[in-house]
Design an enzyme around this catalytic site. Structure first.
Site, PDB file in Angstrom:
ATOM      1  N   SER A 178      86.096  20.555  86.184  1.00 20.63           N
ATOM      2  CA  SER A 178      86.118  21.908  86.714  1.00 20.63           C
ATOM      3  C   SER A 178      87.076  22.783  85.909  1.00 20.63           C
ATOM      4  O   SER A 178      86.914  22.916  84.698  1.00 20.63           O
ATOM      5  CB  SER A 178      86.482  21.882  88.206  1.00 20.63           C
ATOM      6  OG  SER A 178      86.279  23.148  88.801  1.00 20.63           O
ATOM      7  N   ASP A 275      75.031  23.436  88.857  1.00 21.91           N
ATOM      8  CA  ASP A 275      76.406  23.224  89.300  1.00 21.91           C
ATOM      9  C   ASP A 275      76.672  24.051  90.567  1.00 21.91           C
ATOM     10  O   ASP A 275      76.476  25.266  90.582  1.00 21.91           O
ATOM     11  CB  ASP A 275      77.360  23.643  88.178  1.00 21.91           C
ATOM     12  CG  ASP A 275      78.804  23.387  88.527  1.00 21.91           C
ATOM     13  OD1 ASP A 275      79.344  24.125  89.380  1.00 21.91           O
ATOM     14  OD2 ASP A 275      79.407  22.463  87.947  1.00 21.91           O
ATOM     15  N   HIS A 343      79.260  19.099  91.454  1.00 22.70           N
ATOM     16  CA  HIS A 343      80.322  19.713  90.657  1.00 22.70           C
ATOM     17  C   HIS A 343      81.357  18.636  90.395  1.00 22.70           C
ATOM     18  O   HIS A 343      81.993  18.145  91.319  1.00 22.70           O
ATOM     19  CB  HIS A 343      80.947  20.892  91.403  1.00 22.70           C
ATOM     20  CG  HIS A 343      81.996  21.621  90.613  1.00 22.70           C
ATOM     21  ND1 HIS A 343      81.707  22.302  89.452  1.00 22.70           N
ATOM     22  CD2 HIS A 343      83.330  21.762  90.811  1.00 22.70           C
ATOM     23  CE1 HIS A 343      82.820  22.852  88.979  1.00 22.70           C
ATOM     24  NE2 HIS A 343      83.811  22.538  89.784  1.00 22.70           N
TER      25      HIS A 343
END
Length: 375
Positions: A178, A275, A343
């Site tokens: 991330s 995502d 994610h």
């Protein structure tokens, strides 16, 4: 004879993921926090002024001289209000973080669950600056002090690790998830400069390929967000100079799609074309859906209407197009793009290496084709 880890892509895999089962916590690995005591001399502080930290689990055997550094993720703060709030949480202060961190997925020490990296020196860099380890500024209005010192935190942790064996690394992988995945793109070239020429350096960006893409109302919400982030935290001077010199707005070099061609070490991109963070914050941010017309689609992709599916497919195509030139022009890099509504896939055991992990050509290791090659 040098042994190098080569991560290669056979084809771009577009998969629909099945539900993942929860990994057992009975034998989970808990690793103590190491505070970088000398960081203050470099002016390296978390948002609240606390010292930065990391967790390290030592390698052994054939992996004793190999290193994996994993940037922790956790979003960003791009204005004084959100950063002041963040400074009072574990995302802005090591004082408020758990002192023990679970190492799983790519950080696991279990050979059956993490066969490529289980015996490497594995390090998790804790995230407390709110700027993907890239800022260098300070806010002080007399009553509130905030440190935007991500770049110095990165430098301080590297300085602490080099005498612990990193300087003798035979192989080194810089990774992250991330906001940490974005950091792995931003720091890949710099990481390479700290290590000997003989070290095989590679980088992995997991869920860090944030798109400079318009939302459903054609506004560039994420671009505006990142512009404020770069300005507030003094990030622009730490962005890749080759990129900033080649683009009309240097701030846009925080987006991997503009930075890719300037990254020199071999790079592996791990991302979902759908995502969930980008779905919720770039394609359909709250500001673009004031009446909540996308709420059901966001919570359950099967509930998406045909026109919503078209937006999602268009976003997927835009991401693949942004990566396409890298994919076909890079002889040493690789890409794994799947169609999971997910994610981050490297830190969770279920998505990194499990019986029901995504597969490609009958390979089960997060669906990535990974080969150990002797040169």
């Amino acid at each position: 004879m040098e042994v190098a880890v080569t991560i290669v892509l056979v084809t771009v895999a577009l998969l629909t993921c099945t539900a993942m089962s929860a990994a057992s916590t009975a034998d989970r690995l808990l690793v103590n926090m190491t505070v970088v005591r000398r960081a203050g001399a470099l002016g390296a502080y978390c948002l609240d002024g606390s010292l930065p930290a990391y967790h390290i689990h030592r390698g052994f055997g054939a992996g004793a001289r190999n290193w994996l550094l994993q940037f922790e993720g956790g979003g960003w703060c791009n204005d004084i209000k959100s950063c002041a709030e963040r400074a009072k949480t574990r995302r802005g202060s090591t004082r408020l973080m758990n002192k023990l961190e679970t190492f799983s997925g790519i950080l696991s020490n279990n050979a059956s669950r993490n066969p490529d990296f289980y015996n490497w020196n594995r390090v998790k860099l804790r995230y407390c600056d709110g700027g993907s380890f890239a800022g260098d500024a300070k806010f002080d209005n007399g009553t509130l002090v905030l440190y935007f010192r991500g770049q110095r935190i990165w430098q301080a942790i590297i300085a602490d690790l080099l005498p612990k064996g990193l300087r003798f690394a035979k192989k080194a992988l810089l990774s992250g998830c991330s906001a940490g995945g974005l950091a792995s793109y931003l720091h890949c070239n710099n990481f390479n400069t700290y290590l000997p020429n003989a070290t095989a350096v590679k980088c992995l960006g997991d869920a860090g390929f944030f798109m400079d893409s318009p939302d459903i109302n054609t506004y560039h919400t994420q671009r505006t967000f990142f512009q404020h982030l770069v300005t507030l935290q003094g990030i622009e001077k730490n962005l890749d100079e080759n990129c900033t010199n080649s683009i009309s707005d240097p701030k846009q070099c925080i987006f991997p799609q503009y930075l890719l061609k300037y990254i020199k070490p071999p790079l592996f991109i791990l991302n979902s074309a759908y995502d969930v963070y980008q779905f919720n914050h770039i394609l359909v941010p709250p500001s673009a859906d004031l009446h909540g017309l996308w709420n059901h689609c966001k919570s359950n992709p099967k509930a998406c209407r045909p026109n919503q599916i078209r937006f999602l497919h268009a976003f997927r195509v835009e991401m693949l197009t942004a990566i396409k030139s890298f994919l076909f022009n890079s002889s040493r890099g690789g890409v794994f793009i799947n169609s999971c509504f997910a994610h981050c896939q490297s830190e969770s055991q279920d998505t990194w290496f499990a019986l029901d992990s995504p597969q490609m050509h009958n390979e089960v290791r997060n669906g990535l084709t990974r080969q150990i090659r002797k040169k």
